[in-house]
Design an enzyme around this catalytic site. Sequence first.
Site, PDB file in Angstrom:
ATOM      1  CG  HIS A 139     -43.756  -8.674  88.459  1.00 42.63           C
ATOM      2  ND1 HIS A 139     -44.794  -8.290  89.280  1.00 42.63           N
ATOM      3  CD2 HIS A 139     -44.192  -8.453  87.174  1.00 42.63           C
ATOM      4  CE1 HIS A 139     -45.810  -7.859  88.528  1.00 42.63           C
ATOM      5  NE2 HIS A 139     -45.455  -7.930  87.259  1.00 42.63           N
ATOM      6  CG  HIS A 178     -49.209  -6.996  85.731  1.00 42.63           C
ATOM      7  ND1 HIS A 178     -48.652  -6.525  84.562  1.00 42.63           N
ATOM      8  CD2 HIS A 178     -50.249  -7.783  85.374  1.00 42.63           C
ATOM      9  CE1 HIS A 178     -49.324  -7.031  83.528  1.00 42.63           C
ATOM     10  NE2 HIS A 178     -50.289  -7.791  83.985  1.00 42.63           N
TER      11      HIS A 178
HETATM   12 ZN   LIG Z   1     -47.123  -5.172  84.179  1.00 44.72          ZN
END
Ligand SMILES: [Zn+2]
Length: 372
Positions: A139, A178
């Site tokens: 991320h 994610h």
């Molecule tokens: Zn994750």
Amino acid sequence: MATGLVFHEIYMWHNTGNFAGPIPFGYPVQPYEHAENPETKRRFRNLLDASRLLKQLTPIEARPATDTEILRVHTRGHLEKIRSLKDQIGVDAGIFTPMGRGSFDIALLSAGGVVAAADAVLDGVVKNAYALVRPPGHHAMPDLAMGFCLFGNAAISGRHLLDVRKLERIAFVDWDVHHGNGTQAAFWEEPRALTISIHQDNCFPPNSGHLSENGMGKGEGFNINIPLPPGSGVGAYEATFDRVILPALGIYKPDMIIVPSGFDAGAHDPLGRQMMTSEGYRSLTRKLVSTAEALCGGRLVLCHEGGYNAPTVPFFGLAVIEELSGIRTGVVDPFLELMNGLGYQALQPHQDAVIRKAEELVRKLESKVRHV
Ligand SMILES: [Zn+2]
């Protein structure tokens, strides 16, 4: 040749504090433990040990990433900001990214651990590798820490492979639940990297990871997102691999495949709502191993990202490393029957509809590759 493993006890000392899951102090909730705590990772390593698989793996020594390596992905401002926070306790380095004392140096060792794994595979020291590193990385944006991630571990190793090791093309297959937004951003305009992310639709970051995000400029067409609906199980994941991910890899023909490996798509995960199982992860790994053998001499590096259910994550990890190494331990996943019995594990029509749209992106990639 054996499978390599990067692990260091120091990774476990990155202290994210006693949040309530992902929720920090300052909210009216009884403090508990941070979702991204050492336990899932430590138990993963411990199950490798208890199953006797650990001693059949080749240890790869982690080393800290250098400033030069970090700066291939991140801005100088980001690096210096994280460095300036190194003696702070409980500070948020960006968005949902707590740091403790020592976290800066541990994050350098995490990024460097993935670079070391990639080098070991490329140099033929091991046939493939799993970097069980922490903190995670996928991320982290060029100028912002995000989602428990300080530096983009996978992206940094990818830049190393392209810029220093002079590979012509690399591919990322991010199966964390994610969106791999940081890796996507790092190679947004880069045709030498195919970035693929299979994730839960609109989970984290918010409003990120859509089918329409395909890259820009020279990189257009070389980013593929497959945002599966919540509740997707092994059938949806296998269909996505068979119909989108493996064909895309076959068209692109990378010199190495890097997998940001999160186990938070597992059933029972507190931060995802998918239904993957240990046998599901085994199946995806088997597909990637044979694809890597067909395309790039078997060169495959997995680096650890999320996965937050401490009892189940180790069995996902064991299944993956059994497939990478070709060694079966005989350990039976005690959670498998429960997860298989959840229902809706087979591909559902609304999941199929998303995969059909993603198949169009494979055709777009094919036309791009033809014109490069
Ligand atoms: Zn994750």
